[in-house]
Design an enzyme around this catalytic site. Structure first.
Site, PDB file in Angstrom:
ATOM      1  N   ASP A  15     -16.125  25.849 -30.480  1.00  0.00           N
ATOM      2  CA  ASP A  15     -15.767  27.224 -30.839  1.00  0.00           C
ATOM      3  C   ASP A  15     -14.595  27.289 -31.811  1.00  0.00           C
ATOM      4  OD1 ASP A  15     -17.679  27.966 -28.857  1.00  0.00           O
ATOM      5  OD2 ASP A  15     -16.127  27.787 -27.324  1.00  0.00           O
ATOM      6  N   GLU A 180     -22.489  36.926 -29.910  1.00  0.00           N
ATOM      7  CA  GLU A 180     -21.167  36.630 -29.371  1.00  0.00           C
ATOM      8  C   GLU A 180     -20.287  36.078 -30.489  1.00  0.00           C
ATOM      9  OE1 GLU A 180     -21.353  33.335 -26.559  1.00  0.00           O
ATOM     10  OE2 GLU A 180     -23.186  32.618 -27.510  1.00  0.00           O
TER      11      GLU A 180
END
Length: 519
Positions: A15, A180
């Site tokens: 991420d 997301e």
């Protein structure tokens, strides 16, 4: 190295959020249940990266006690408004069943090395929050909504964290699903929204949308997604998604993104990593510079960037330094008084706490596995007095899945070496315990094969290494088997479930991650 070699951050570094300030580039990555919270990396040439101390490295800054496996700190967002650095994180305290509990926080610092302010609570509406610092001086909080119900934008006072005005849903996703990781940028005449879609697995991708107003409406890029993975190429980076964009001082553009290097059985023992792709702009949209949608493993060196000599973590640590280097991690909490580098100079002392399957206080100091071929060894001095005391070398994914090569005693007090395996929480002996007749220091070792599919444990009290048990599968330490996000770690461990606080001393830890043809 005079080229970008992907992954640029190898092993468990998912991420990524990348920013540039002047000639300096920084990437923040998720740490989940591991402490310190947030891994932070620095580069000047985009090819060589060094790990810095975490912004969230004190127990008072974030409480991860009791968070589930692969809960904790998700998808940090790093930004710069020209005066301060801002860090946003989500602390995920539950992620099972119908409800997620996702608590979002913000802190800031005038310098990337801190001191960082105390985290300020923002909301709990969804994970992966981020900030846009707009050209008019306003800042906006960008949130996904739990349940993948779209992306929200709301003005925020970046000094206090107070939210202002209406919270507006600006994007429902492209239709791929599982929207997301939203990040919002203002480039030229457009606001560009970058989101991850497809789920953080083999269908993962980077989606782009744009609008001429911060609150939309946002249109999805034609021929979306910008980036995904070639699932038919076993040598290709997989799970590519969750991106952020930066412009270099030379005017080139790059996208950093999550990726993985699975084994032949599609298991990811290395967890999710970070890659870098060059992009160009065509017709007002970002595109991969090489064409297509698939990530490359190699790019030419970026133009016009200074050389950078990154500090790397040494393979061998003899514990002579006054503190552990960035790159070590402990589950959920800093060890505090349960760890010492001064009680016995030149040794790391771990005081036993709860057992390895605890979600609270575990004396484990570990380093992430960054290549499929791994060799780790240590020397331990330890004198257990009851079966409730064990210490040794751990090969660890989470509280439910691990191997432990450890010294303990039988019920009648005889010292033995045991090899334990925990598979989805079921703990078994790999082989019969090995009696130990020498009460002195003991060397412990683990070594995977070239493709990382099996691991062999061994021990010695002087002399040659003696294998213990047969080679064991590493499949139980993969993201797929564990249904997690963190990859495997090797580390030093001690527990004392009797509560007598017995300690183990470790003379060194060597962790060698060796690149092979596998990657």
């Amino acid at each position: 190295m005079s080229e970008i070699q992907n992954p640029i951050l190898r092993g468990f570094c998912p991420d990524p959020c990348m920013i540039r300030t002047g000639e300096d580039y920084y990437i923040a990555t998720s740490t989940f249940e591991w402490f310190p919270c947030v891994n932070l990396f620095h580069s000047r040439d985009l090819m060589h990266w060094e790990q810095l101390e975490s912004p969230l490295r004190e127990a008072a800054q974030m409480d991860l006690r009791g968070v589930p496996n692969s809960g904790g700190i998700w998808a940090p967002d790093l930004s710069w408004d020209g005066e301060y650095y801002y860090l946003l994180v989500t602390n995920v305290t539950t992620k099972k069943g119908r409800w997620y509990n996702t608590h979002n926080y913000m802190c800031r610092a005038a310098s990337i090395t801190g001191p960082w302010s105390k985290p300020v609570y923002l909301n709990s509406i969804g994970f992966d929050p981020s900030l846009l610092h707009d050209t008019d001086g306003k800042s906006y909080l960008v949130n996904m909504v739990n349940g993948f119900k779209g992306v929200l934008v709301q003005e925020i006072d970046r000094e206090t964290g107070a939210l202002r005005g209406e919270r507006r849903k600006v994007y429902s996703g492209s239709g791929i699903g599982c929207t997301e990781g939203p990040r919002l940028y203002h480039f030229g005449d457009f606001y560009y929204l970058i989101v991850a879609e497809g789920g953080t697995g083999y269908s993962h991708c980077v989606t782009i949308a744009r609008a001429d107003n911060v609150f939309g409406p946002y249109e999805t890029m034609p021929d979306n997604p910008l980036l995904t993975s070639d699932r038919d190429d076993p040598a290709a980076l997989q799970k590519c998604g969750h991106g952020s964009i930066v412009e270099t001082q030379a005017g080139e553009w790059y996208l950093t993104h999550l990726c993985s290097r699975p084994d032949a059985a599609h298991g990811c023992i290395l967890g999710r990593e970070s890659g870098l792709q060059k992009i160009v702009w065509r017709d007002g949209w970002p595109r991969l510079a090489g064409g297509g949608r698939f990530a490359r493993t190699v790019w030419p060196a970026p133009a016009g960037l200074p050389a950078f000599a990154a500090k790397t973590m040494p393979e061998h640590d003899d514990f002579d330094a006054p503190a552990l280097a960035p790159g070590y991690a402990t589950p959920r909490v800093p060890l505090g008084d349960a760890m010492s580098l001064t009680a016995r100079p030149g040794w790391l002392r771990l005081t036993g706490q709860e057992s390895m399957n605890s979600l609270h206080y575990v004396s484990l100091v570990a380093r992430r596995q960054t290549e499929h071929k791994l060799i780790a060894d240590t020397r331990m001095d330890y004198a257990p007095a009851c079966p409730e005391q064990t210490a040794g070398l751990a090969y660890y994914y989470d509280t439910m899945n691990f191997y432990l090569l450890g010294k303990t005693v039988t019920d009648d007090g005889a010292p033995v070496l045991t090899l334990l395996k925990s598979d989805t929480g079921v703990i078994t002996d790999v082989c019969d315990p090995v009696p130990l007749t020498d009460g002195g220091p003991l060397d412990l070792r683990l070594e995977t094969d070239a493709d990382g599919s099996t691991v062999q444990f061994a021990w010695r009290c002087g002399g040659a290494w003696t294998p213990i048990g047969a080679p064991q599968t590493t499949a139980i330490l993969t993201d797929e088997h564990c249904r997690g996000f963190t990859g495997a770690h090797a580390g030093l461990y001690a527990h004392d479930t009797a509560g007598f606080h017995l300690y183990a001393d470790f003379d060194w830890l060597t962790v060698r991650n060796l690149r092979t043809e596998k990657g």
